[in-house]
Enzyme design. Sequence first.
Site, PDB file in Angstrom:
ATOM      1  N   ARG A 148      15.022  -0.856  43.921  1.00 24.83           N
ATOM      2  CA  ARG A 148      13.986  -1.663  43.297  1.00 24.83           C
ATOM      3  C   ARG A 148      14.647  -2.933  42.779  1.00 24.83           C
ATOM      4  O   ARG A 148      15.784  -2.895  42.303  1.00 24.83           O
ATOM      5  CB  ARG A 148      13.320  -0.907  42.155  1.00 24.83           C
ATOM      6  N   LYS A 173      12.811   3.775  37.098  1.00 25.57           N
ATOM      7  CA  LYS A 173      11.379   3.840  36.818  1.00 25.57           C
ATOM      8  C   LYS A 173      11.021   5.115  36.063  1.00 25.57           C
ATOM      9  O   LYS A 173      10.121   5.128  35.229  1.00 25.57           O
ATOM     10  CB  LYS A 173      10.607   3.764  38.134  1.00 25.57           C
ATOM     11  N   HIS A 245       9.979  -6.472  46.853  1.00 19.76           N
ATOM     12  CA  HIS A 245       9.769  -5.028  46.988  1.00 19.76           C
ATOM     13  C   HIS A 245       9.538  -4.625  48.442  1.00 19.76           C
ATOM     14  O   HIS A 245       9.723  -3.457  48.797  1.00 19.76           O
ATOM     15  CB  HIS A 245       8.578  -4.589  46.128  1.00 19.76           C
ATOM     16  N   ARG A 248      12.353  -2.863  50.122  1.00 18.67           N
ATOM     17  CA  ARG A 248      12.477  -1.418  49.872  1.00 18.67           C
ATOM     18  C   ARG A 248      11.705  -0.648  50.944  1.00 18.67           C
ATOM     19  O   ARG A 248      12.166   0.376  51.447  1.00 18.67           O
ATOM     20  CB  ARG A 248      11.957  -1.105  48.474  1.00 18.67           C
ATOM     21  N   HIS A 279      13.140   8.712  43.777  1.00 17.90           N
ATOM     22  CA  HIS A 279      11.769   9.150  43.540  1.00 17.90           C
ATOM     23  C   HIS A 279      11.745  10.438  42.723  1.00 17.90           C
ATOM     24  O   HIS A 279      12.545  11.344  42.950  1.00 17.90           O
ATOM     25  CB  HIS A 279      11.044   9.370  44.862  1.00 17.90           C
ATOM     26  N   TYR A 288       6.203   4.719  51.020  1.00 18.45           N
ATOM     27  CA  TYR A 288       7.033   3.708  51.651  1.00 18.45           C
ATOM     28  C   TYR A 288       7.107   3.860  53.164  1.00 18.45           C
ATOM     29  O   TYR A 288       7.663   3.013  53.852  1.00 18.45           O
ATOM     30  CB  TYR A 288       8.452   3.756  51.078  1.00 18.45           C
TER      31      TYR A 288
END
Length: 310
Positions: A148, A173, A245, A248, A279, A288
Site C-alpha cells: 500500500r 491497515k 493503489h 497493488r 490481508h 485485487y
Amino acid sequence: MSVFAKMLAEKVQSYIELRRSLGYAFKKQAATLRAFVRHVESEQLGGPLTKGMALNFVLSFAGAANGRATRHGVLRRFCEYLAVYDARTEALDRRALPRFRAIPPPRILSDGELASLIAACSRLSPTTPQRGRTLTTLVGLLASTGLRSGEALRLDRADVDLVGGVLQIRKTKFRKDRLVPVHTTTLTALRQYARQRDAAFPVAKDCGFFLSSRGNRLSSPGLHIAFNAACKLAGFDNGKPMRPHDLRHRFAVTRLATWHRENADVQALLPLLATYLGHARYSDTAYYVTGTADLLGIAADRAFGDGGAL
C-alpha cells in the site's frame, strides 16, 4: 452532559475498543462517532437514537455526498451495536444515503506502460533530481511488492534492511506488522536510492526512508501530486485515471498470471499471496484479482487445454 449523551459516550468508547481489538485501526470511524456524541450534547438531544437524529448529524457536514454516506454507514453499524443495550434504538436504512459512484476499477499497466511510467518519474523534475529519484524508486517498489502506498511512505530507514532485502512493514491497515522480502533487483534500486538520498541530505532531517525534495518524509499528498504529474508526462492522462493503489492490483494480477504460466497450484498459493499483501482475511485478496484479458486467457487455456476437460 445529559444522561443520554453520557450513556452514548460510554457506548461509543466501548464500541471503538471492541473494533480495535478485532484488528481495525478505526481512526476516522472513531472520530465520526465522537463527533456524533458532541452533536447530541450540543443539541441537548434525548434518547433513544433515531433515524432522524442520525440523518440531521450526517447532513450537517459539507462536502461530497459520498462522505456523508460513509458517516451514515459508520452510525448504522454502531446502531446495531447500541441496540443490544437499548432496544429502542432505531435501525438505520443502508439505502438512505447511497453512494453516487463506485470506486473506479483499477488500471492495470502492461510491462511497457510501467516502464514508460518509471521513465517519466525519473525525468519529472530536472531541476530537483531528488524528487524524481524518490518517485522512481517508490513507484518501482509499489509495483514489485504490492505494498500500500501508505505503508511505503511510513517506512523508516531502520525498517529497510539493505543487506538482507527485507522490509519491516509497521502500522498496517489492520494494525499488524509484517515482513516483506524484496527481489534482488528491487534491493539494488533501494540501495542506490539510499546512497543518492544520503549524498543529497548528509544530515538527516527525518527518519523516513523516502524523502521529499526538502529532505522531509514524503507525504501522501506529495506522492499523489508527483504521481499524477508523472502519469501525465507518460501520456496516461487520457482515458481511465491512474492511482498509486493500482500498482497493488497489478502486482496481484501479475503474480497470478505467473503462477498460471508455471502450472502451479494457484488455489494452494493464494494464502501466500494474501499474507504477502497483508490481508486480514483471505477473502480480501479476491478484491485485487482483476480479470485482465491476459489473466483470463491464461486461465482458459489451462482449463480447456486438454480437450476441453476441466
